[in-house]
Design an enzyme around this catalytic site. Structure first.
Site, PDB file in Angstrom:
ATOM      1  N   LEU A  94       0.828  -1.193   0.000  1.00  0.00           N
ATOM      2  CA  LEU A  94       0.000   0.000   0.000  1.00  0.00           C
ATOM      3  C   LEU A  94       0.864   1.245   0.000  1.00  0.00           C
ATOM      4  CD1 LEU A  94      -2.585  -1.051   2.720  1.00  0.00           C
ATOM      5  CD2 LEU A  94      -3.035  -0.829   0.282  1.00  0.00           C
ATOM      6  N   GLU A 147      -9.896  -0.022   8.360  1.00  0.00           N
ATOM      7  CA  GLU A 147      -9.525  -1.169   9.184  1.00  0.00           C
ATOM      8  C   GLU A 147      -8.210  -0.848   9.880  1.00  0.00           C
ATOM      9  OE1 GLU A 147      -9.083  -4.546   6.484  1.00  0.00           O
ATOM     10  OE2 GLU A 147     -10.542  -3.616   5.145  1.00  0.00           O
ATOM     11  N   LYS A 150      -4.424  -1.395  10.703  1.00  0.00           N
ATOM     12  CA  LYS A 150      -3.370  -2.048   9.929  1.00  0.00           C
ATOM     13  C   LYS A 150      -2.463  -2.794  10.891  1.00  0.00           C
ATOM     14  CE  LYS A 150       0.117  -1.047   6.423  1.00  0.00           C
ATOM     15  NZ  LYS A 150       1.287  -1.614   7.124  1.00  0.00           N
ATOM     16  N   ASP A 197       0.562  -4.830  12.372  1.00  0.00           N
ATOM     17  CA  ASP A 197       1.990  -4.863  12.110  1.00  0.00           C
ATOM     18  C   ASP A 197       2.454  -6.303  12.266  1.00  0.00           C
ATOM     19  OD1 ASP A 197       4.420  -3.876  11.471  1.00  0.00           O
ATOM     20  OD2 ASP A 197       4.860  -3.039  13.435  1.00  0.00           O
ATOM     21  N   TYR A 253      -8.252 -10.007   5.599  1.00  0.00           N
ATOM     22  CA  TYR A 253      -8.871  -8.752   5.167  1.00  0.00           C
ATOM     23  C   TYR A 253      -9.226  -8.708   3.680  1.00  0.00           C
ATOM     24  CZ  TYR A 253      -4.003  -8.110   3.843  1.00  0.00           C
ATOM     25  OH  TYR A 253      -2.762  -8.299   3.312  1.00  0.00           O
ATOM     26  N   LYS A 266      -0.437   6.146   8.248  1.00  0.00           N
ATOM     27  CA  LYS A 266       0.575   5.741   9.237  1.00  0.00           C
ATOM     28  C   LYS A 266       0.429   6.544  10.520  1.00  0.00           C
ATOM     29  CE  LYS A 266       3.543   2.876   7.170  1.00  0.00           C
ATOM     30  NZ  LYS A 266       3.828   1.546   7.721  1.00  0.00           N
ATOM     31  N   CYS A 318      33.738   8.097  41.196  1.00  0.00           N
ATOM     32  CA  CYS A 318      32.548   8.880  40.914  1.00  0.00           C
ATOM     33  C   CYS A 318      32.874   9.957  39.887  1.00  0.00           C
ATOM     34  CB  CYS A 318      32.036   9.519  42.203  1.00  0.00           C
ATOM     35  SG  CYS A 318      30.706  10.700  41.928  1.00  0.00           S
ATOM     36  N   CYS A 324      32.571  13.510  42.029  1.00  0.00           N
ATOM     37  CA  CYS A 324      33.435  13.883  43.156  1.00  0.00           C
ATOM     38  C   CYS A 324      34.702  13.048  43.213  1.00  0.00           C
ATOM     39  CB  CYS A 324      32.682  13.757  44.470  1.00  0.00           C
ATOM     40  SG  CYS A 324      32.333  12.039  44.919  1.00  0.00           S
ATOM     41  N   CYS A 375      28.016   5.876  44.689  1.00  0.00           N
ATOM     42  CA  CYS A 375      29.000   6.784  45.235  1.00  0.00           C
ATOM     43  C   CYS A 375      28.603   6.978  46.691  1.00  0.00           C
ATOM     44  CB  CYS A 375      28.960   8.123  44.492  1.00  0.00           C
ATOM     45  SG  CYS A 375      29.919   9.398  45.317  1.00  0.00           S
ATOM     46  N   CYS A 419      29.243  14.325  48.165  1.00  0.00           N
ATOM     47  CA  CYS A 419      29.316  14.387  46.703  1.00  0.00           C
ATOM     48  C   CYS A 419      28.341  15.454  46.213  1.00  0.00           C
ATOM     49  CB  CYS A 419      28.952  13.032  46.091  1.00  0.00           C
ATOM     50  SG  CYS A 419      28.870  13.083  44.288  1.00  0.00           S
TER      51      CYS A 419
END
Length: 660
Positions: A78, A110, A112, A114, A221, A308, A402, A405, A420, A425
DNA sequence: TAGCCTCGAGTTCA
DNA sequence: CTCGAGGCTA
């Protein structure tokens, strides 16, 4: 008629009730016993086995590749409409081609699916050939695999014409897909990226046993070659297909293109409610003679178009992986992405959660990845597109220190997180303070994330108590803080001193202590000073507080620094005890949850209203719930509540209930 | 001790 | 919203 024929008829009937109508008449056990009876009879005399027998769904493994099958009528794809305007253009182009001037054109819309396109051919009632779409002209013979799909009938009730070619889509339901991936993950196998790939992979198996185990469904379909001329419309065809024992999706006949657009939008809003993935809608001219007049282009018909939906999935590249340090000290890796548009927003970052996740998905810097935004908002990396790897990608390693810090970070045993542990910190301090001032805690308006960061960086504040020693002079040293906003902020800080004790306790950010437990705690220990003396036995008696939470509370209140911060806040005038509340509320102990968009209340107001009256609000539906308040477009909670027989009320009813 | 329920915590963008 | 895990219950 022989017993075998009777049994076959009966099994076909019940199979149809179960797999096509979703409305079984007999139990699985009864079905199995009928099935076994047939199996026994057939084994006694194998010459009686016919290809449409229910025992023949799972055939033998084919060793060679799939045979090629030529479609008698080309299977087209399509053309797409990416937006509503393109739908209108489609409509006007068709009308022009058909010389329709001032009248409307009827369409069928309808969903669609997937999935994976297939064709099933029946000769004299019996399923004889199943094929993939292939390039449209030639597909592959997947008869044995299609036979394992239980919603596809092996024989048809009555012949209208032969051969009959039906076309449809094989899909894997979302739930099934997730379960399959979970299983594959446990087995250390490669994961499927999405239900479509999963359906395609399952249908192209050489061993039908594997296909059979995947619980695929097929929806139809349309038709291939059609010798029968009694159909006038696409609607006739769908109805015929359905009456012949095939599953079809819901569809809607629309008067004109505006109604088509409305229907497309409606389905787009509902897309997450479908059991299977849908990536758009298919819009077809209903009248078959008009379809014929319009004809087709090389690869697609002129009389149909696929609208879509805005995609919830996209491909992008990981530019870098950076680290975030949260208020609990957890160091979280985050992928920095090449910005990409998914369902209308630009996504630039996606959390990778922890190092285990990175290793499991084998994510590297520079990788191309598929990201996804399902019903929620949060982008998630589904998988790496391994086929485009160049070899220049860099593996990511957790650092030893860390990133903020530079103190050592550690991994607690049995946890995937690195932490940490430095309480000084800067990142941890910032995050803790952001939490303290947040809406659900002390709710200090005007003290946003950016401002907190500046204040900590400029060493104006280092803990909660410093917030209450802020002066207008200090605030004005910061960027974008004038007289007006500074005064507002000071006001907000001042009024936060009167917040409920439970908000303060929650704001302290004690591990394992969230809103709910804060509230229970405050109901028992009505003054902050009492928390210091709380012992484990007493604590664990409180609902929802166990070992971990109790230890966490005790350790917090035996820490000198924490006590110092609390005492500083107390000196600054922050309320540290609970006001005595006025007796039992109207909704004492009743549990409420909300779903959908409320129009009379905001979520926050609804929540506060319930709680002011002594009720409890929760975010998920379970059998203990007393009321579900449903607004416009309710979500999944609605269905769950229905199933559990929870009382569902609308907003008006709710308003009555709270007597507002 | 298993399985269910709930709570806490982390998360993105406009 | 979703995940993981703590806590409760049979």
């Amino acid at each position: 008629m022989s017993e075998i024929d009777d049994l076959k008829k009966l099994l076909h009937y019940h199979n149809h009730r179960y797999y096509v109508l979703d409305d079984p008449e007999i139990s699985d056990g009864e079905y199995d016993s009928l099935f076994n009876k047939l199996l026994t009879l057939e084994q006694r005399d194998p010459s009686l086995i016919t290809p449409d027998s229910p025992t023949q769904r799972v055939g033998a493994k084919t060793s060679e590749k799939f045979k090629k099958v030529e479609h008698r009528k080309r299977m087209l794809s399509l053309s797409n409409a990416m937006n509503v305007d393109e739908l209108r253009q489609f409509d006007s182009r068709i009308k022009k081609d058909l010389n329709i001037i001032d009248s409307d054109l009827e369409y069928i819309v309808e969903p669609k699916l997937d999935g994976f396109s297939v064709e099933a051919v029946y000769e004299n009632n019996v399923f004889v050939l199943g094929s993939t779409r292939g390039d449209g002209n030639v597909g592959e013979d997947i008869t044995n695999n299609l036979k394992t799909v239980r919603s596809i009938p092996l024989s048809l009730p009555n012949i209208l014409f032969t051969p009959l070619e039906v076309r449809g889509e094989v899909v894997m339901e979302k739930k099934e897909f997730e379960e399959l991936n979970l299983m594959r993950e446990n087995l250390g196998e490669q994961l499927f990226a999405n239900p479509r790939n999963s359906a395609a992979g399952s249908i192209r198996q050489l061993d039908p046993k594997i296909t059979a185990s995947r619980k695929l469904k097929a929806y139809f379909y349309g038709l291939g070659i059609t010798v029968n001329k009694s159909f006038k419309t696409q609607e006739d065809i769908l109805t015929y297909i359905n009456n012949s024992g095939f599953k079809i999706t819901e569809f809607k006949k629309c008067r004109d293109i505006e109604e088509v657009i409305k229907e497309c939008k409606r389905l787009e809003n509902l897309r997450n409610d479908f059991m299977f993935e849908i990536d758009g809608t298919v819009v077809k001219v209903n009248d078959l003679s008009k379809q014929n007049a319009l004809g087709e282009r090389s690869r697609s018909p002129r009389w149909a178009i696929a609208y879509k939906f805005t995609p919830q999935e996209a491909t992008t590249r990981i530019v870098n992986i950076v680290l975030q340090v949260g208020r609990t000290g957890v160091v979280t890796p985050v992928a920095v992405l090449e910005p990409v548009n998914i369902s209308g927003v630009e996504v630039r970052r996606a959390t990778l959660h922890n190092i285990d996740e990175i290793l499991k998905k084998d994510i590297r810097i520079g990788d191309t990845v598929i990201i996804h935004r399902a019903g929620d908002v949060i982008p998630k990396i589904i998988k790496v597109v391994l086929s485009i790897r160049t070899g220049d990608e860099k593996q990511f390693k957790m650092p030893k220190n860390c990133p903020v810090c530079d103190s050592k970070i550690v991994r607690v045993e049995d946890e995937s997180a690195y932490r940490c542990l430095n309480i000084r910190c800067p990142s941890v301090i910032k995050e803790k303070i952001k939490h303290f001032v947040s809406r659900r805690a002390m709710n200090i308006e005007g003290l946003g994330d950016k401002l907190v960061e500046q204040m900590v960086d400029n060493k104006i504040i280092k803990d909660f108590s410093d917030i209450y020693t802020l002066t207008i002079e200090k605030i004005k040293t910061l960027e974008r803080s004038g007289d007006k906003s500074s005064a507002n902020l000071l006001n907000a800080i001042k009024s936060s001193k009167e917040q409920d004790l439970q908000r303060l306790v929650y704001g302290l950010g004690i591990r394992h202590i969230g809103e709910t437990i804060s509230k229970s705690l405050v109901n028992v220990y009505k003054d902050i000073s009492l928390f210091e003396n709380a012992n484990k036995d007493d604590l664990t008696k409180i609902k929802d507080i166990g070992n971990e939470a109790a230890d966490s509370i005790i350790s917090f209140f035996s820490n000198k620094q924490n006590l110092e911060v609390i005492s500083q806040m107390q000196k600054a005038g922050v309320k540290m005890c609970m006001e005595t509340t006025g007796g039992e509320g109207l909704l004492q102990g009743k549990r409420f949850a909300f779903t959908g968009t409320l129009s009379l209340f905001s979520r926050v107001l609804a929540r506060d209203t319930v709680e002011d009256l002594g009720g409890i609000t929760v975010s998920s539906v379970s059998k203990n719930l007393d009321f579900l308040v449903a607004g416009d477009q309710p979500g999944s909670k609605f269905k769950i509540a229905e199933k559990l027989g929870i009382k569902i009320i609308n907003e008006d009813k709710f308003k009555e209930l709270v007597q507002l």
